[in-house]
Design an enzyme around this catalytic site. Structure first.
Site, PDB file in Angstrom:
ATOM      1  N   CYS A  31       0.836  -1.202   0.000  1.00 25.74           N
ATOM      2  CA  CYS A  31       0.000   0.000   0.000  1.00 25.74           C
ATOM      3  C   CYS A  31       0.874   1.257   0.000  1.00 25.74           C
ATOM      4  O   CYS A  31       1.404   1.632  -1.038  1.00 25.74           O
ATOM      5  CB  CYS A  31      -0.968  -0.017   1.181  1.00 25.74           C
ATOM      6  SG  CYS A  31      -2.346   1.136   0.987  1.00 25.74           S
ATOM      7  N   GLU A  37      -1.617  -9.293   3.182  1.00 19.43           N
ATOM      8  CA  GLU A  37      -1.465  -9.888   4.510  1.00 19.43           C
ATOM      9  C   GLU A  37      -2.809 -10.250   5.144  1.00 19.43           C
ATOM     10  O   GLU A  37      -2.878 -11.106   6.028  1.00 19.43           O
ATOM     11  CB  GLU A  37      -0.692  -8.939   5.439  1.00 19.43           C
ATOM     12  CG  GLU A  37      -1.414  -7.672   5.849  1.00 19.43           C
ATOM     13  CD  GLU A  37      -1.196  -6.501   4.904  1.00 19.43           C
ATOM     14  OE1 GLU A  37      -1.432  -5.344   5.326  1.00 19.43           O
ATOM     15  OE2 GLU A  37      -0.822  -6.740   3.748  1.00 19.43           O
ATOM     16  N   HIS A  48      -3.575  -5.173   0.245  1.00 17.34           N
ATOM     17  CA  HIS A  48      -3.015  -5.663   1.509  1.00 17.34           C
ATOM     18  C   HIS A  48      -3.103  -7.188   1.523  1.00 17.34           C
ATOM     19  O   HIS A  48      -4.003  -7.763   2.159  1.00 17.34           O
ATOM     20  CB  HIS A  48      -3.789  -5.096   2.694  1.00 17.34           C
ATOM     21  CG  HIS A  48      -3.533  -3.651   2.963  1.00 17.34           C
ATOM     22  ND1 HIS A  48      -2.581  -3.216   3.851  1.00 17.34           N
ATOM     23  CD2 HIS A  48      -4.108  -2.530   2.450  1.00 17.34           C
ATOM     24  CE1 HIS A  48      -2.580  -1.891   3.889  1.00 17.34           C
ATOM     25  NE2 HIS A  48      -3.492  -1.447   3.042  1.00 17.34           N
TER      26      HIS A  48
END
Length: 601
Positions: free
Chosen positions: A407, A539, A537
């Protein structure tokens, strides 16, 4: 009927209710049951989207764009489920719903009160959400874990505690169990029971009787038998219903710690779970999950080789600000059979100003960056510390050190390239300077400029790899060579389309874009061992047994070229997205669905 397990906390907040709730759910899943989870946060915010990471930890983003508490990340990772924004209840959401009903006249002129209107709204919400399928079976869950945030006795949580008191009678004794998590301080080797006695006394006074007391010890020593007997006697529960949860080498050991103390057998008997009809497929799925989890935790203890990652962020004072990032790194390290070492680097410490004001901090920060096998720059907001991030990015690019930007890290990698390769010295982001002559990063036109909460580009969105990338793109290979992938987004700014051609021609290649090819979403450098940036993102979609592809590539590249090549080969053969099939749709379908939801609401 759905079985409900409420997890409450006493003495202090933040002692691990989320991990204990997730671990309990995981253990029940290993028996073949289908499990969902709900987190109650008693704050007035509608959601977690406008909270500072250093105050409340990271803001976790769901497929539907919900900005929620980080504990929902624990649920998704442990239970391998896909939750929605409705799985996070806040005081703000409940009050908004009740006030909207009152304005419509739904209460027929009655005086609207905390009891029964607020407490009924809480119970109705829990019952409704508990029935929503969350896993690959597409079936209604058998068990719903409800985590009550905060601490019993807080003014904020009082309506929720009262709602749970009523709820136990609504669903019946055989369908409701309560696990109370309490702190047992260890003072110079002596385990103190008085805080637990006091909090259980308060809980009983509010009309809730704990079925299990989970004693949290912030030391590696387990709960003493004498301490267990004392808590049992003064808290009115049998000794078998008092379990100890001490510090272990990894949170992934907590389910096995609870299992060794008979929690599954007790809950099976208490909630009559053996009466739930399970198919052979359910049982086989549960058995497979249990076996793979035991292999994962056993393998952790036998790791000798290490991989060191420098995490260059701006919220490093509170490690929970990057909870999902660290989990993604951990999962990737498990897969590559490496022991993970994370060097936390405050990005502003890398800047020249710190060299003057605090030389020791400056040199310590750079020592961590230079000594790392890989450099990670995660997401964030605002200008503070961004110059330090770009210095770290520049070092990774020039020294051929594996780099992953997420990001803001992705956007800063673009700005750094523009400054040092294209020679645009005043290149910056419109987020930092709205009047900049060369804004490489600009505000997205569809985003609200007046409201902050829930107005970013949020949720699961597709990325399409460019034609020809199948021959060289490391990112595409890590996603199994697929031409289209889905990851969760949370941003207001994007790469300025006016500079894309110049960037690409100079070697900063955007391998992945949105479906229209207008929004840059994956950036790679061809002549670098591993240099990758993601606007999304990734993750947020990592799983212990299915690591996030970019993080897996990054960690394996940091461990060595051979390790990276091995993992790419495995990914090309076995990668499976963690998302439900029905959620992997195009942007147009997402907008249509959002429009329908708005009209329905």
């Amino acid at each position: 009927m759905t079985k409900f397990i409420v997890v409450s906390g006493g003495v202090v907040s933040g002692i691990g209710k989320g991990v204990i709730a997730s671990s309990t759910g995981l253990l029940l899943k290993t028996t073949g049951l289908k499990v969902t989870a709900i987190k109650i946060d008693p704050y007035m915010n509608i959601d977690a989207g406008t909270m500072r990471p250093t105050e409340h930890g990271e803001v976790y983003v769901l497929n539907d764009g919900g900005e929620v508490d980080l504990d929902l990340g624990n649920y998704e990772r442990y239970l391998n489920v896909t939750l929605s924004r409705d799985n996070n209840i806040t005081t703000g959401k409940i009050y908004r719903e009740v006030i909207e009903k009152e304005r419509k006249g739904d209460y027929l002129g009655k005086t609207v009160q905390i009891v029964p209107h607020i407490t009924n709204a809480i119970q109705d919400w829990i019952e409704r959400v508990s029935k929503i399928p969350v896993d690959e079976s597409g079936e209604e869950p058998d068990v719903c874990i409800v985590e009550l945030g905060g601490t019993v006795g807080d003014i904020e949580s009082a309506p929720f505690v009262e709602a749970m008191r009523q709820f136990q009678f609504r669903v019946g004794h055989d369908n409701f169990a309560l696990i109370h998590v309490s702190l047992v301080p260890d003072m110079h080797g002596e385990q103190k029971t008085k805080p637990t006695q006091t909090t259980v006394h308060s809980l009983r006074g509010l009309g809730l009787l704990p079925d299990l007391i989970a004693c949290r010890l912030l030391v590696p020593q387990p709960l003493n038998p004498a301490t267990k007997e004392k808590i049992s006697m003064f808290c009115h529960v049998p000794p078998a219903q008092v379990v100890g949860v001490h510090d272990v080498t990894s949170v992934y050991h907590v389910p096995l710690l609870l299992q060794s103390q008979g929690i599954v057998e007790f809950l099976t008997q208490r909630l009559k779970l053996d009466a739930v009809k399970l198919t052979p497929t359910d049982l086989a799925r549960g058995e497979s999950l249990g076996r793979r989890w035991r292999e994962l935790t056993a393998g952790q203890e036998r790791l000798f080789d290490t991989v060191t990652i420098a995490l260059v962020g701006k919220y490093t004072d509170l490690k929970d600000s990057y909870m999902s990032v660290t989990k993604a790194l951990e999962h990737s390290a498990f897969r590559t059979h490496r022991k993970l070492v994370v060097q936390w680097v405050e990005s502003s410490d890398l800047e020249p100003e710190t060299q003057e004001s605090s030389p020791a901090r400056y040199h310590d920060a750079w020592r961590s960056v230079v000594g790392a096998g890989g450099i990670l720059v995660p997401g964030g907001f605002g200008q503070r510390g961004t110059e330090g991030m770009m210095l770290a990015i520049k070092y990774a690019r020039e020294q051929k050190v594996p780099f992953l930007g997420i990001c803001l890290g992705f956007q800063l990698a673009v700005v750094e390239w523009a400054r040092n390769i294209l020679g645009i010295e005043d290149a910056t982001s419109g987020e930092f300077d709205s009047t900049a002559a060369h804004p490489l990063i600009v505000f997205m036109p569809e985003i609200s400029k007046t409201h902050m909460g829930g107005t970013m580009r949020l949720g699961l969105r597709p990325t399409v790899f460019e034609e020809g990338t199948e021959t060289w793109s490391k990112a595409r290979a890590l996603y199994g060579g697929k031409g289209k992938i889905w990851e969760r987004h949370r941003h207001r700014y994007e790469v300025n389309p006016e500079y894309v051609q110049r960037l690409a021609e100079s070697g900063c290649v955007f391998a992945g874009k949105d479906e229209k090819g207008e929004r840059m979403q994956v950036m790679e450098l061809k002549d670098h061992p591993f240099f990758m940036g993601f606007q999304a993102h990734p993750e947020f979609c990592t799983r212990p047994l299915n690591p996030s592809p970019p993080f897996l590539g990054f960690v394996s590249a940091a461990a060595g070229r051979k390790v990276f090549e091995e993992q790419v080969k495995v990914q090309l053969e076995t990668f499976k997205p963690p998302h439900p099939e029905e959620s992997m749709v195009g942007e147009a379908e997402l907008k249509n669905a959002a429009g329908v939801n708005v009209r329905e609401a």
